[in-house]
Design a protein around this motif. Structure first.
Motif, PDB file in Angstrom:
ATOM      1  N   SER A 157      40.645  48.071  45.072  1.00 43.38           N
ATOM      2  CA  SER A 157      39.222  48.268  44.811  1.00 43.38           C
ATOM      3  C   SER A 157      38.930  47.769  43.398  1.00 43.38           C
ATOM      4  CB  SER A 157      38.842  49.759  44.935  1.00 43.38           C
ATOM      5  OG  SER A 157      39.424  50.508  43.882  1.00 43.38           O
ATOM      6  N   PRO A 158      37.659  47.495  43.082  1.00 48.74           N
ATOM      7  CA  PRO A 158      37.320  46.963  41.756  1.00 48.74           C
ATOM      8  C   PRO A 158      37.166  48.057  40.704  1.00 48.74           C
ATOM      9  CG  PRO A 158      35.350  47.013  43.096  1.00 48.74           C
ATOM     10  CD  PRO A 158      36.488  47.501  43.977  1.00 48.74           C
ATOM     11  N   SER A 189      38.632  43.152  33.655  1.00 50.79           N
ATOM     12  CA  SER A 189      38.902  42.527  34.956  1.00 50.79           C
ATOM     13  C   SER A 189      38.262  43.313  36.089  1.00 50.79           C
ATOM     14  CB  SER A 189      40.411  42.409  35.188  1.00 50.79           C
ATOM     15  OG  SER A 189      40.997  41.504  34.284  1.00 50.79           O
ATOM     16  N   ALA A 190      38.262  44.630  35.989  1.00 47.10           N
ATOM     17  CA  ALA A 190      37.623  45.458  37.012  1.00 47.10           C
ATOM     18  C   ALA A 190      36.131  45.152  37.096  1.00 47.10           C
ATOM     19  CB  ALA A 190      37.853  46.933  36.722  1.00 47.10           C
ATOM     20  N   ALA A 191      35.500  44.981  35.948  1.00 48.87           N
ATOM     21  CA  ALA A 191      34.074  44.646  35.927  1.00 48.87           C
ATOM     22  C   ALA A 191      33.826  43.300  36.587  1.00 48.87           C
ATOM     23  CB  ALA A 191      33.567  44.638  34.487  1.00 48.87           C
ATOM     24  N   ILE A 231      32.265  40.184  42.454  1.00 45.48           N
ATOM     25  CA  ILE A 231      32.562  39.360  43.634  1.00 45.48           C
ATOM     26  C   ILE A 231      32.884  40.210  44.858  1.00 45.48           C
ATOM     27  CG2 ILE A 231      33.426  37.489  42.168  1.00 45.48           C
ATOM     28  CD1 ILE A 231      36.283  38.252  43.173  1.00 45.48           C
ATOM     29  N   TRP A 232      32.956  41.530  44.675  1.00 42.96           N
ATOM     30  CA  TRP A 232      33.334  42.441  45.761  1.00 42.96           C
ATOM     31  C   TRP A 232      32.169  42.606  46.720  1.00 42.96           C
ATOM     32  CZ3 TRP A 232      38.365  43.581  44.820  1.00 42.96           C
ATOM     33  CH2 TRP A 232      39.024  44.437  45.700  1.00 42.96           C
ATOM     34  N   ASP A 233      32.413  42.499  48.004  1.00 42.80           N
ATOM     35  CA  ASP A 233      31.377  42.677  49.012  1.00 42.80           C
ATOM     36  C   ASP A 233      31.406  44.103  49.550  1.00 42.80           C
ATOM     37  OD1 ASP A 233      30.497  42.547  52.094  1.00 42.80           O
ATOM     38  OD2 ASP A 233      29.508  40.903  51.007  1.00 42.80           O
ATOM     39  N   GLU A 234      30.253  44.698  49.713  1.00 40.74           N
ATOM     40  CA  GLU A 234      30.185  46.100  50.148  1.00 40.74           C
ATOM     41  C   GLU A 234      30.817  46.304  51.522  1.00 40.74           C
ATOM     42  OE1 GLU A 234      26.331  47.813  49.997  1.00 40.74           O
ATOM     43  OE2 GLU A 234      26.041  47.410  47.857  1.00 40.74           O
ATOM     44  N   GLN A 235      30.680  45.326  52.404  1.00 42.85           N
ATOM     45  CA  GLN A 235      31.227  45.459  53.755  1.00 42.85           C
ATOM     46  C   GLN A 235      32.657  44.931  53.861  1.00 42.85           C
ATOM     47  OE1 GLN A 235      27.738  44.532  53.527  1.00 42.85           O
ATOM     48  NE2 GLN A 235      27.471  46.707  53.987  1.00 42.85           N
ATOM     49  N   THR A 236      32.922  43.783  53.272  1.00 42.54           N
ATOM     50  CA  THR A 236      34.213  43.117  53.491  1.00 42.54           C
ATOM     51  C   THR A 236      35.194  43.276  52.340  1.00 42.54           C
ATOM     52  OG1 THR A 236      33.324  41.021  52.633  1.00 42.54           O
ATOM     53  CG2 THR A 236      33.155  41.405  55.013  1.00 42.54           C
ATOM     54  N   GLY A 237      34.742  43.799  51.203  1.00 40.07           N
ATOM     55  CA  GLY A 237      35.642  44.049  50.085  1.00 40.07           C
ATOM     56  C   GLY A 237      36.043  42.788  49.349  1.00 40.07           C
ATOM     57  N   SER A 238      37.320  42.668  49.043  1.00 40.68           N
ATOM     58  CA  SER A 238      37.845  41.534  48.293  1.00 40.68           C
ATOM     59  C   SER A 238      37.702  40.245  49.094  1.00 40.68           C
ATOM     60  CB  SER A 238      39.331  41.771  47.985  1.00 40.68           C
ATOM     61  OG  SER A 238      39.980  40.557  47.677  1.00 40.68           O
ATOM     62  N   PRO A 239      37.106  39.194  48.515  1.00 39.98           N
ATOM     63  CA  PRO A 239      37.011  37.912  49.236  1.00 39.98           C
ATOM     64  C   PRO A 239      38.374  37.363  49.625  1.00 39.98           C
ATOM     65  CG  PRO A 239      35.563  37.909  47.319  1.00 39.98           C
ATOM     66  CD  PRO A 239      36.413  39.146  47.216  1.00 39.98           C
ATOM     67  N   LEU A 240      39.357  37.472  48.731  1.00 43.89           N
ATOM     68  CA  LEU A 240      40.694  36.978  49.035  1.00 43.89           C
ATOM     69  C   LEU A 240      41.286  37.702  50.232  1.00 43.89           C
ATOM     70  CD1 LEU A 240      43.073  35.117  48.156  1.00 43.89           C
ATOM     71  CD2 LEU A 240      43.930  37.065  46.850  1.00 43.89           C
ATOM     72  N   MET A 241      41.123  39.021  50.281  1.00 42.78           N
ATOM     73  CA  MET A 241      41.634  39.793  51.403  1.00 42.78           C
ATOM     74  C   MET A 241      40.884  39.448  52.682  1.00 42.78           C
ATOM     75  SD  MET A 241      43.894  41.969  52.384  1.00 42.78           S
ATOM     76  CE  MET A 241      44.432  42.895  50.935  1.00 42.78           C
ATOM     77  N   TYR A 242      39.583  39.318  52.572  1.00 42.90           N
ATOM     78  CA  TYR A 242      38.765  39.013  53.752  1.00 42.90           C
ATOM     79  C   TYR A 242      39.209  37.699  54.397  1.00 42.90           C
ATOM     80  CZ  TYR A 242      34.774  37.395  56.484  1.00 42.90           C
ATOM     81  OH  TYR A 242      33.976  36.901  57.493  1.00 42.90           O
ATOM     82  N   TYR A 243      39.317  36.649  53.604  1.00 40.01           N
ATOM     83  CA  TYR A 243      39.691  35.350  54.158  1.00 40.01           C
ATOM     84  C   TYR A 243      41.149  35.322  54.606  1.00 40.01           C
ATOM     85  CZ  TYR A 243      35.236  33.297  52.801  1.00 40.01           C
ATOM     86  OH  TYR A 243      33.898  32.999  52.692  1.00 40.01           O
TER      87      TYR A 243
END
Length: 344
Positions: free
Chosen positions: A19-20, A62-64, A69-81
């Protein structure tokens, strides 16, 4: 009832915080930077530097950045893709295969993924680190960790590692297709920005110390000279994409981002290149980031926000980013072929 999978595939991406938040980013950075292949200095020095200086100073900032870039539904873009790539590859390979996804740092972990695969009594296992260019700090670290864990298995399936695919034709096609979503004639210059490495790590790739390369690579460097040289592979990727798009040699530059600390890293630095291009009167830049197979903090923030703002402050006008491979079906086909070509 579906057929039991007898062949395994393990995709391994770098990692992302859960999480961010400052606490989760601190955990991620600590695990990442304490890897001796990443921070290749003695353990005591590494511990003091990472836990005493770098992580305390960088975690909150870094957390900020991650939160932007964190998406409310999908979370981390790297994890999502990454999850999407795993699911799409599973669908392409069918029931005979079982495709697992792991992160080198944090979750889902390599130990967790291998435990699932071990229980399937597989005939074969193909491991694909999701880094097109080989580097000891990325692909090397993944292979090292997998071998460390799998040696405790009581049986050994046929094991294959895909250590590099820097000029994979389908991968090159995808980057070219994504670039052509932009009007290439609108741009003054094109940047190929790769993740940086300390210069000392390039020299370590040649155990024999017989290869002589005074500047650790140049724009004519060929992968045949040293097939595990990260720098030569970056240039190989660049040449392949530039050739596909018919980019003139004077219209593109290879550069390197994300350096850390005061020791020399591979040059030219992306930041310095932006300064030089702005000084030369360039106004519109299109940036490729072919070290990444999925959009992440380095592409979505470092290039599209941080570097774009720098360029504008120096008199430039626009910095646009070529979308990464993400969920392009042709990239999934490339992964499928890597699996099939490696003994499965």
């Amino acid at each position: 009832m579906s057929k039991k999978a007898t062949k395994g595939v393990l995709l391994v991406q770098l990692g992302t915080p859960n999480s961010p938040t400052t606490g989760e980013v601190r955990k991620y950075l600590t695990e990442f930077l304490m890897d001796p292949r990443v921070m290749d200095i003695p353990y005591v020095s590494r511990t003091l530097l990472v836990k005493g200086i770098i992580v305390p100073r960088r975690a909150s900032k870094s957390a900020a950045t991650y939160s932007t870039i964190w998406d409310e539904q999908t979370g981390s873009p790297l994890m999502y893709y990454s999850e999407l790539q795993q699911q799409m590859l599973q669908a392409e390979l069918g029931d005979e295969y079982h495709v697992e996804l792991a992160m080198r740092y944090q979750e889902p972990s390599i130990p967790g993924a291998l435990k699932k695969l071990e229980g399937m009594f597989l005939e074969s296992l193909v491991v694909i680190p999701l880094f097109p260019q080989y580097a000891s700090a990325t692909t090397g670290s993944v292979i090292d960790r997998v071998m460390e864990l799998i040696r405790s298995w009581q049986y050994f399936p046929k094991l294959r590692f895909v250590s590099s695919y820097c000029d994979n034709p389908l991968m090159v096609d995808v980057f070219a297709e994504h670039a052509q979503q932009h009007n290439l004639e609108d741009y003054d210059h094109f940047l190929f920005s790769y993740h940086g490495l300390p210069v000392r790590q390039l020299g370590k790739v040649d155990p024999s110390k017989q290869l002589k390369c005074p500047d650790f690579g140049c724009d004519s460097c060929k992968t045949e000279t040293n097939p595990y040289c990260y720098l030569s592979q970056c240039y190989a990727t660049t040449r392949a994409i530039a050739t596909k798009l018919n980019l003139p040699e004077d219209k593109f530059t290879v550069c390197f981002q994300s350096r850390l600390g005061k020791t020399p890293w591979i040059q030219p630095y992306t930041s310095d290149t932006l300064h030089n291009l702005a000084k030369a009167g360039k106004k519109k830049l299109l940036v490729f980031s072919p070290a990444f197979v999925a959009d992440c903090i380095e592409t979505l923030d470092e290039i599209q926000v941080e570097y774009a703002n720098e360029f504008k402050e120096m008199g430039g006008e626009e910095v646009h980013m070529v979308e990464s491979l993400n969920a392009n079906p042709k990239w999934i086909e490339a992964l499928k072929r890597m699996v099939l070509e490696n003994g499965n």
